[in-house]
Scaffold this motif. Structure first.
Motif, PDB file in Angstrom:
ATOM      1  N   GLY A  13      37.778  34.110  47.138  1.00 16.00           N
ATOM      2  CA  GLY A  13      38.932  34.959  47.411  1.00 16.00           C
ATOM      3  C   GLY A  13      40.104  34.099  47.863  1.00 16.00           C
ATOM      4  O   GLY A  13      39.934  32.953  48.254  1.00 16.00           O
ATOM      5  N   ILE A  14      41.301  34.662  47.783  1.00 11.35           N
ATOM      6  CA  ILE A  14      42.491  33.900  48.170  1.00 11.35           C
ATOM      7  C   ILE A  14      43.262  34.675  49.227  1.00 11.35           C
ATOM      8  O   ILE A  14      43.515  35.862  49.087  1.00 11.35           O
ATOM      9  CB  ILE A  14      43.369  33.599  46.937  1.00 11.35           C
ATOM     10  N   VAL A  15      43.608  33.978  50.306  1.00 13.16           N
ATOM     11  CA  VAL A  15      44.373  34.587  51.385  1.00 13.16           C
ATOM     12  C   VAL A  15      45.856  34.487  51.066  1.00 13.16           C
ATOM     13  O   VAL A  15      46.622  35.419  51.246  1.00 13.16           O
ATOM     14  CB  VAL A  15      44.069  33.861  52.709  1.00 13.16           C
ATOM     15  N   THR A 302      51.968  46.287  35.325  1.00  7.32           N
ATOM     16  CA  THR A 302      50.967  46.579  36.348  1.00  7.32           C
ATOM     17  C   THR A 302      49.800  45.623  36.200  1.00  7.32           C
ATOM     18  O   THR A 302      49.222  45.508  35.117  1.00  7.32           O
ATOM     19  CB  THR A 302      50.453  48.030  36.211  1.00  7.32           C
ATOM     20  N   ILE A 303      49.493  44.936  37.266  1.00  4.69           N
ATOM     21  CA  ILE A 303      48.314  44.065  37.281  1.00  4.69           C
ATOM     22  C   ILE A 303      47.554  44.370  38.570  1.00  4.69           C
ATOM     23  O   ILE A 303      48.100  45.010  39.465  1.00  4.69           O
ATOM     24  CB  ILE A 303      48.698  42.565  37.218  1.00  4.69           C
ATOM     25  N   PRO A 304      46.301  43.960  38.675  1.00  6.90           N
ATOM     26  CA  PRO A 304      45.568  44.263  39.905  1.00  6.90           C
ATOM     27  C   PRO A 304      46.303  43.748  41.152  1.00  6.90           C
ATOM     28  O   PRO A 304      47.014  42.744  41.090  1.00  6.90           O
ATOM     29  CB  PRO A 304      44.239  43.524  39.704  1.00  6.90           C
ATOM     30  N   CYS A 310      52.702  33.860  42.409  1.00  9.25           N
ATOM     31  CA  CYS A 310      53.514  32.656  42.274  1.00  9.25           C
ATOM     32  C   CYS A 310      54.122  32.640  40.883  1.00  9.25           C
ATOM     33  O   CYS A 310      53.398  32.706  39.897  1.00  9.25           O
ATOM     34  CB  CYS A 310      52.666  31.394  42.435  1.00  9.25           C
ATOM     35  N   VAL A 311      55.436  32.542  40.804  1.00 12.03           N
ATOM     36  CA  VAL A 311      56.091  32.384  39.510  1.00 12.03           C
ATOM     37  C   VAL A 311      56.287  30.890  39.299  1.00 12.03           C
ATOM     38  O   VAL A 311      56.964  30.232  40.087  1.00 12.03           O
ATOM     39  CB  VAL A 311      57.447  33.107  39.472  1.00 12.03           C
ATOM     40  N   LEU A 312      55.654  30.355  38.253  1.00 12.06           N
ATOM     41  CA  LEU A 312      55.778  28.930  37.994  1.00 12.06           C
ATOM     42  C   LEU A 312      56.959  28.679  37.063  1.00 12.06           C
ATOM     43  O   LEU A 312      57.278  29.525  36.216  1.00 12.06           O
ATOM     44  CB  LEU A 312      54.489  28.388  37.358  1.00 12.06           C
ATOM     45  N   LYS A 313      57.552  27.514  37.198  1.00  9.67           N
ATOM     46  CA  LYS A 313      58.730  27.198  36.382  1.00  9.67           C
ATOM     47  C   LYS A 313      58.377  27.058  34.914  1.00  9.67           C
ATOM     48  O   LYS A 313      59.227  27.100  34.047  1.00  9.67           O
ATOM     49  CB  LYS A 313      59.354  25.897  36.888  1.00  9.67           C
ATOM     50  N   THR A 314      57.062  26.882  34.639  1.00  7.34           N
ATOM     51  CA  THR A 314      56.638  26.710  33.261  1.00  7.34           C
ATOM     52  C   THR A 314      56.417  28.051  32.556  1.00  7.34           C
ATOM     53  O   THR A 314      55.900  28.076  31.452  1.00  7.34           O
ATOM     54  CB  THR A 314      55.338  25.904  33.228  1.00  7.34           C
ATOM     55  N   GLY A 315      56.793  29.136  33.217  1.00 10.04           N
ATOM     56  CA  GLY A 315      56.692  30.434  32.567  1.00 10.04           C
ATOM     57  C   GLY A 315      55.367  31.131  32.790  1.00 10.04           C
ATOM     58  O   GLY A 315      54.948  31.939  31.972  1.00 10.04           O
ATOM     59  N   PHE A 316      54.689  30.784  33.856  1.00 11.81           N
ATOM     60  CA  PHE A 316      53.426  31.438  34.177  1.00 11.81           C
ATOM     61  C   PHE A 316      53.569  32.232  35.467  1.00 11.81           C
ATOM     62  O   PHE A 316      54.399  31.913  36.323  1.00 11.81           O
ATOM     63  CB  PHE A 316      52.314  30.407  34.384  1.00 11.81           C
ATOM     64  N   LEU A 317      52.733  33.239  35.585  1.00  7.81           N
ATOM     65  CA  LEU A 317      52.641  33.965  36.841  1.00  7.81           C
ATOM     66  C   LEU A 317      51.209  33.846  37.321  1.00  7.81           C
ATOM     67  O   LEU A 317      50.285  34.268  36.626  1.00  7.81           O
ATOM     68  CB  LEU A 317      53.009  35.439  36.649  1.00  7.81           C
ATOM     69  N   PHE A 318      51.021  33.250  38.471  1.00  9.69           N
ATOM     70  CA  PHE A 318      49.678  33.174  39.042  1.00  9.69           C
ATOM     71  C   PHE A 318      49.511  34.345  39.991  1.00  9.69           C
ATOM     72  O   PHE A 318      50.285  34.508  40.925  1.00  9.69           O
ATOM     73  CB  PHE A 318      49.470  31.848  39.782  1.00  9.69           C
ATOM     74  N   ALA A 319      48.512  35.169  39.713  1.00  9.35           N
ATOM     75  CA  ALA A 319      48.271  36.346  40.531  1.00  9.35           C
ATOM     76  C   ALA A 319      46.959  36.161  41.277  1.00  9.35           C
ATOM     77  O   ALA A 319      45.896  36.158  40.668  1.00  9.35           O
ATOM     78  CB  ALA A 319      48.211  37.588  39.656  1.00  9.35           C
ATOM     79  N   ALA A 320      47.039  35.952  42.582  1.00  9.96           N
ATOM     80  CA  ALA A 320      45.843  35.791  43.402  1.00  9.96           C
ATOM     81  C   ALA A 320      45.409  37.177  43.846  1.00  9.96           C
ATOM     82  O   ALA A 320      45.956  37.728  44.794  1.00  9.96           O
ATOM     83  CB  ALA A 320      46.150  34.907  44.602  1.00  9.96           C
ATOM     84  N   PHE A 323      41.119  41.419  45.632  1.00 11.95           N
ATOM     85  CA  PHE A 323      39.691  41.561  45.364  1.00 11.95           C
ATOM     86  C   PHE A 323      39.485  41.306  43.877  1.00 11.95           C
ATOM     87  O   PHE A 323      40.296  41.715  43.067  1.00 11.95           O
ATOM     88  CB  PHE A 323      39.189  42.967  45.703  1.00 11.95           C
ATOM     89  N   GLY A 324      38.412  40.675  43.546  1.00  7.78           N
ATOM     90  CA  GLY A 324      38.117  40.446  42.129  1.00  7.78           C
ATOM     91  C   GLY A 324      38.817  39.217  41.587  1.00  7.78           C
ATOM     92  O   GLY A 324      39.494  38.491  42.314  1.00  7.78           O
ATOM     93  N   ASN A 325      38.634  39.004  40.287  1.00  6.89           N
ATOM     94  CA  ASN A 325      39.092  37.759  39.660  1.00  6.89           C
ATOM     95  C   ASN A 325      40.600  37.584  39.746  1.00  6.89           C
ATOM     96  O   ASN A 325      41.364  38.538  39.618  1.00  6.89           O
ATOM     97  CB  ASN A 325      38.690  37.750  38.190  1.00  6.89           C
ATOM     98  N   HIS A 326      41.009  36.327  39.909  1.00  9.07           N
ATOM     99  CA  HIS A 326      42.429  35.982  39.887  1.00  9.07           C
ATOM    100  C   HIS A 326      42.825  35.754  38.438  1.00  9.07           C
ATOM    101  O   HIS A 326      41.982  35.514  37.589  1.00  9.07           O
ATOM    102  CB  HIS A 326      42.669  34.720  40.695  1.00  9.07           C
ATOM    103  N   ALA A 327      44.098  35.780  38.181  1.00  4.23           N
ATOM    104  CA  ALA A 327      44.510  35.637  36.791  1.00  4.23           C
ATOM    105  C   ALA A 327      45.781  34.827  36.697  1.00  4.23           C
ATOM    106  O   ALA A 327      46.573  34.748  37.636  1.00  4.23           O
ATOM    107  CB  ALA A 327      44.727  37.011  36.166  1.00  4.23           C
TER     108      ALA A 327
END
Lengths: 1110, 88
Positions: A13-15, A302-304, A310-320, A323-327
């Protein structure tokens, strides 16, 4: 009893997560806090998340922030933890560690109300960091930096002053208490903080987001409140817009923003805010010279629900995910298309309040998911059972919650991903891969040997059979390899076939009627063993010819051979290892001056089957971890299933420091493979194992794969580091997934949520492959066209429940029976009795019995049912229409949450008051408590260890064992009244006897399940635990006093020489609630190999040992 | 012990009470004591993320909502004034 605590799988899990360029340069990286673990993740070009480094900090990370010094290229990490210290870390990419740049003590340790550390705010220009100011009688809700260019740094805080409310007993002041937004200014010249401005803010305010300032934007802050987003700045009117609501949301529920991310480019910026239901909104500000004119909130996707985005400058969104898997998502668009939008300019205020804006969640439009990181959080329950009848038991865990919950089957071992399986015409005995040239990146041929033939497959776009390769296909092969720079060698029973690059073929035939039995080669040297025990040694000369150099007669048949790899820059390797059937391994020299001289002899417990030299090159750290000197290891797979490993002296060939480990029922065959470009070893016993180096440790880990016969490394442009193997009549190609977190792999099964999970009647009524579970959830409407996993169940009104009971067959992952409880009926108020039908595949309701409270614990006892209903322990008999009350005891303090029985003892766990040991007297039909605990423990998990001992875990993250003293136990067993007379007297408002705490340890995470199990065949038992953050740990009992001494001293030295990274005192952390007792922290001891070598040596000297090469 | 010393200790205590919320004193009533414990508990729940997650699962709320609820004045302030009447 002394225990060794070891984390088997780190928390998933991620805090909190932050992004930046931590290793410097342009690479975007993410630092995540996983409770007590800090890790650095990097998405590679393909968008796969890689964990670069992960470290346990023995403390509780509460907040993370990153900052960059003006003009610098590198981000630093600020960590707020429970250590009472603020720590600034820098990622050192050469050594792959976090270096502590600065540590400042400001308060007491622990997560306390009066000690800061919960919030961190950074000045956007990296000049100052603020930890929340704690004035007495003030609650701080959120803080953030205000972007004001290069003026004095300003920080904003949402505060609530309750001093008046505390003085006022009528409650009027409390009702009028108002949240304020306060700006604090740090005067850089005077080095002084002053309160600059304060203004009333909505009482639902919970979060602040910095708005870019200086040349990039209007400065100020976004205040996220329940249902609203408000733009505020000093000397600027409030700009308020309503957060759109889902149309099906019950009216009484608000909408709260739970996470936020900012994206800033040169010309524009926007914010992504996520609500507690998972909807993301894009917030933009219209601004000009006269400040902000309009605030727009537009539905994005809408995402879990996330803990951090985190919005990365390379055009990615890290969603911690919380509960459950991160994406990891990639942006397809930035929400420019028209969609439901709410704006400050169209805000309507009516008599009932502000006019809401409604929307319907839809499929992803702006984001697309490209990778996910597994998270077991939260493990609600787990059972360890060997339902698949494998060598080691599987761990069945219930993870996640609501629509994202799953039953996951965990096996110890590395995950593999199978790339291809193809059937072969016969049953192959061996497989090799060869390159055509030593400089080629990829393999050219796969060569498969059968009992009387050899099959050659060429690797290209497709893999197909070829006949022009030059290999002899009418004979089985013993070895196939590249020899010299560019020629191929095939060793078969009657000789050696040497295929030159230009197609010329040299054939060497074995003398007389003797046949080749074993081969060892390393690319420049070849040794073959003939039947009868003769060794013939060949070398590749300058012209690429294979020349016979030496012959040597061994005393008997040779069991196996291997030549050490050629050291870099040399012509030949010096060592040949020969295993004989007389249980010995000899090291022979291959040097011209003492060729075939025996350098050393090692006797082993059983004839060796396979030998492998593994050279570990010297490294100076880098991304793989700590320093290693160069070392040569000789590994031998013995016929009794043991892997024997010994260090070979690089000069003399002497063997030392031997270790052995049982791998399985079959003799391990050893193969050299590459893992991340470094040599590794594949051992094929009754299951495959991989020996490799990970973060400075040499790990020998099983693979989650079936039994293999023979394997070879495989490299093609589709798969750089694969393995090709044969098993049965199939050829299999697979890659080994580098799981960085630990050595557990999960296989996801049917979504199912838990309240209570029982491996039904294991062994007792013979339905071992069945799981029974009760479900509780509160979804109402299942006809939603969108998948619940992504969007969540619609929120129901309070006190609405939907529950179901599911029976699963883990082999087929199919639900064999699903009983949905009707009419808002949850897992309380009734005890249902079901009967197993169809060999345990389905359930049939026998009857329901109404009870007055929530039955939280059930247990069978002497053919009857024990139920804990609130504070009542009751014994039921099974009747025809309902359960029949037989006996009860109402003297439990709060609520019974666990019942376990052993013989006539009953071990009852109370939700707040630890364990109570009870006895049932059949003749008097009485249940009575004869012993209890003196410490209040809020039980979350319990497990029966032995007649007198219970293991428990409390909600504060402690694991403890209690034991009834031996004399008390004997007395109770011998006393004809069973201590009944004494019981009537009682002691300290409780039972007459008290249990003693024998083990106590602070895990630092809420333990939700405990179980005793043996994970290694023939190995000792240990207690396994699963936690809310999704980690698995084990408590291993020590078997000897010497080990206890050694490990407690090692732990002591590690505490002194290697204090935790974030400044928490290790001993204080492990004793956070109760002093640690008789547990050695393995997680700390396991950090020993990451210490600098001189420190390792120093500690080893004090312990009278020498540091291991690994 | 001289009178001035006693005065010193008292003033030290006052200083402690001002600095560290929750430091007890002789006149602390049962209710104030309970309120302090309650506030400390909520602060601890918020600080320990696993515990917050545990409650969030039980209440079927998001962790962010759970944190918000634990800090809202209904939990932290009102509990104080509503019970003030029954002080003993």
């Amino acid at each position: 009893m002394y225990l060794y605590n070891l984390t088997l799988q780190q928390a998933t899990g991620i805090v909190s997560a932050i992004n930046g360029n931590f290793s410097g340069g342009k690479i975007q990286e993410i630092v995540v806090a996983r409770g007590k673990i800090l890790s650095l993740l990097r998405p590679d070009e393909l968008g796969k998340l890689q964990t670069l480094h992960s470290v346990e900090i023995f403390g509780c990370i509460r907040s993370l922030a990153q900052f960059r010094l003006t003009g610098a290229q590198k981000d630093y990490i600020v960590v707020g933890s429970d250590s009472g210290r603020i720590v600034i870390l820098e990622y050192n990419k050469e050594k792959n560690v976090f270096d502590k740049v600065h540590q400042e003590t400001f308060g007491k340790s622990g997560c306390r109300r009066i000690v800061p550390g919960q919030y961190l705010a950074i000045d956007p220009k990296g000049r100052a960091v603020m930890i929340e100011a704690h004035k007495s009688h003030t609650i701080v809700y959120s803080i953030c930096g205000v972007d004001c260019g290069f003026d004095n740094p300003i920080f904003a805080a949402i505060e609530l002053d309750y001093s008046e409310a505390d003085q006022d007993s009528t409650g009027v002041a409390a009702g009028e208490a108002q949240k304020h937004l306060t700006f604090y200014e740090l005067d850089l010249g005077l080095n002084h903080v002053s309160r600059k401005w304060s203004d009333q803010v909505d009482n639902g305010a919970n979060m602040l987001v910095t708005v870019p300032g200086g040349g990039d934007g209007p400065s100020g802050v976004l205040v996220c409140a329940e249902n609203f987003v408000i733009y505020k700045n000093q000397g600027h009117p409030d700009i308020r817009a309503v957060i759109p609501r889902r149309a099906d949301l019950p009216e009484e529920r608000g909408v709260l923003i739970v996470s936020a991310a900012t994206h800033k480019q040169k010309s524009m910026f926007f914010f992504l805010l996520q609500t507690e239901y998972g909807d993301i909104f894009k917030v933009t500000l219209e601004h000009g010279n006269d400040g902000v004119t309009e605030l727009k909130i537009k539905y994005f996707d809408t995402i879990p629900v996330t803990a951090s985005m985190c919005v990365l400058k390379t055009g990615f969104l890290f969603a911690a995910s919380e509960f459950g898997n991160h994406a990891l998502y990639q942006f397809q668009a930035i929400g420019d298309d028209p969609d439901v939008e709410s704006s400050s300019s169209t805000l309507m205020e009516t008599e009932e309040g502000f006019q809401p804006v409604f929307f319907q969640p839809r499929g992803l439009k702006n984001l697309v998911r490209i990778d996910r990181a597994e998270s077991l959080m939260p493990i609600m329950d787990m059972k360890i059972a060997n339902l698949f009848e494998e060598e080691t038991p599987q761990i069945y865990s219930l993870c996640g919650r609501g629509p994202r919950s799953s039953l996951r089957i965990l096996r110890p071992g590395l995950a593999i991903s199978e790339m291809a399986v193809s059937q072969l015409p016969g049953v192959p005995s061996a497989v090799w891969t060869v390159k055509k040239n030593v400089n080629d990146a990829f393999d050219a041929y796969i060569v498969v040997s059968f009992a009387n033939a050899t099959l050659v497959l060429s690797i290209g776009e497709t893999v197909e059979e070829v006949s022009d390769s030059g290999f002899l296909d009418t004979t089985p092969s013993l070895a196939v390899s590249l020899i010299g720079d560019d020629s191929l060698m095939q060793v078969h029973p009657n000789g050696i076939r040497h295929i030159r690059e230009d197609g010329r073929i040299n054939e060497w035939r074995t003398p007389g009627k003797r046949t080749t039995v074993k081969v060892g080669s390393n690319g420049l040297q070849v040794v073959i063993a003939l039947s009868g025990g003769e060794l013939i040694y060949f070398e590749v000369d300058m012209t690429g010819q294979l020349m016979e150099v030496e012959k040597h007669e061994m005393s008997g048949d040779v069991a196996c051979l291997d030549i050490a790899p050629v050291p870099e820059g040399r012509q030949r390797s010096r060592f040949l290892a020969v295993g004989s059937y007389d249980n010995t391994i000899r090291i022979l020299s291959l040097d011209p001056d003492d060729c075939m001289q025996v350098l050393s002899v090692q006797s082993v417990s059983s004839p060796p089957e396979s030998l492998l030299f593994l050279e570990v090159k010297a490294s100076i750290g880098g991304e793989d971890g700590a320093d290693h000197p160069a070392n040569l290891f000789l590994n031998a797979g013995l016929q009794n299933g043991v892997l024997f490993r010994t260090v070979v002296d690089m000069i003399t060939g002497q063997l030392s420091d031997s270790r052995s480990r049982f791998l399985g029922l079959r003799a391990p065959k050893l193969f050299s493979v590459k893992v991340r470009g470094r040599p590794a070893m594949l051992c094929l016993s009754s299951r495959p194992w991989l020996g490799y180096i990970h973060q400075g440790h040499f790990l020998l880990t099983p693979l989650s794969y079936e039994t293999l016969e023979f394997a070879a490394s495989f490299s093609s442009d589709q798969c750089a580091e694969g393995v090709v193997s044969v098993a049965g009549d199939a050829l299999r190609v697979f890659t080994i997934e580098q799981s960085d977190q630990g050595s557990y792999t999960a296989e996801e099964r049917e979504a199912a949520r838990k309240e209570c999970f029982e491996a039904a009647g294991m062994g007792e009524n013979g339905n071992g492959n069945m799981n029974q579970m009760e479900n509780g959830g509160d979804d109402e409407d299942k006809e939603d066209p969108l998948c619940d996993e992504q969007y969540g169940y619609p929120k129901a009104e309070s006190n609405k429940w939907v529950s179901c009971i599911r029976v699963l067959d883990p082999r087929t992952a199919a639900t064999t029976c699903l009983l949905e409880l009707q009419d808002n009926e949850a897992a309380f108020r009734f005890i249902h009795i079901y009967r197993f039908l169809e060999d345990g595949r389905s359930l049939e309701l026998l009857h329901k019995t109404q009870v007055e409270g929530v039955p939280l614990a059930l247990c069978q006892f002497q053919g009857r049912l024990l139920a804990g209903i609130g504070s009542v322990l009751r014994l039921y008999d099974l009747g025809k229409k309902r359960l029949l009350r037989k006996c009860e005891n109402k003297l439990f303090p709060n609520s019974i949450v666990s019942i376990q029985t052993y013989r006539d003892r009953i071990y009852v766990g109370d939700i707040q008051e630890s364990f109570h040991f009870c006895k049932y007297r059949r003749d008097e039909n009485q249940l009575y408590i004869f012993s209890d605990d003196v410490v209040p423990r809020w039980l979350t998990a319990s497990y029966h260890i032995d007649f007198d001992t219970m293991a428990g875990a409390d909600k504060f993250g402690n694991v403890y064992f209690v034991r009834l003293p031996q004399d008390v136990s004997d007395e109770i067993e011998e006393d004809p009244t069973g201590g009944k007379i004494k019981w009537e007297q009682g002691r300290l408002n409780g039972a007459p006897n008290k249990v003693e705490e024998i083990v106590q340890f602070h895990v630092g995470d809420v333990v939700t399940s405990l179980q005793k199990a043996s994970l290694i065949p023939g190995g000792g038992e240990c207690v396994l635990y699963g936690t809310v953050m999704g980690s698995l740990g084990a408590l291993l009992p020590f078997t000897s006093r010497d080990d206890v001494d050694f490990f407690s001293h090692l732990e002591m030295h590690m505490r002194q020489e290697h204090p935790p990274l974030c400044g928490r005192d290790h001993m204080a952390y492990r004793s956070a609630y109760f002093p640690v007792k008789d547990v050695v922290d393995g997680d700390l001891c396991e950090q020993f190999p990451t210490l600098p070598l001189d420190l390792q040596r120093k500690i080893a000297d004090e312990l009278d040992r020498t540091p291991g090469r690994y | 012990m001289q009178a001035s010393d006693r005065f010193n200790i008292n003033s030290q205590l006052e200083h402690l009470q001002a600095k560290y919320v929750g430091t007890g004193h002789a006149d602390l009533n049962r209710f104030e004591w309970a309120v302090n414990i309650q506030r400390d508990s909520y602060a601890s729940y918020i600080g320990h993320y696993p515990m917050l997650a545990y409650f969030a699962v039980a209440e079927n709320e998001s962790i962010g909502r759970e944190r918000y609820n634990f800090m809202q004045k209904e939990k932290t302030i009102k509990s104080c004034s509503s019970g003030y009447e029954v002080k003993c």
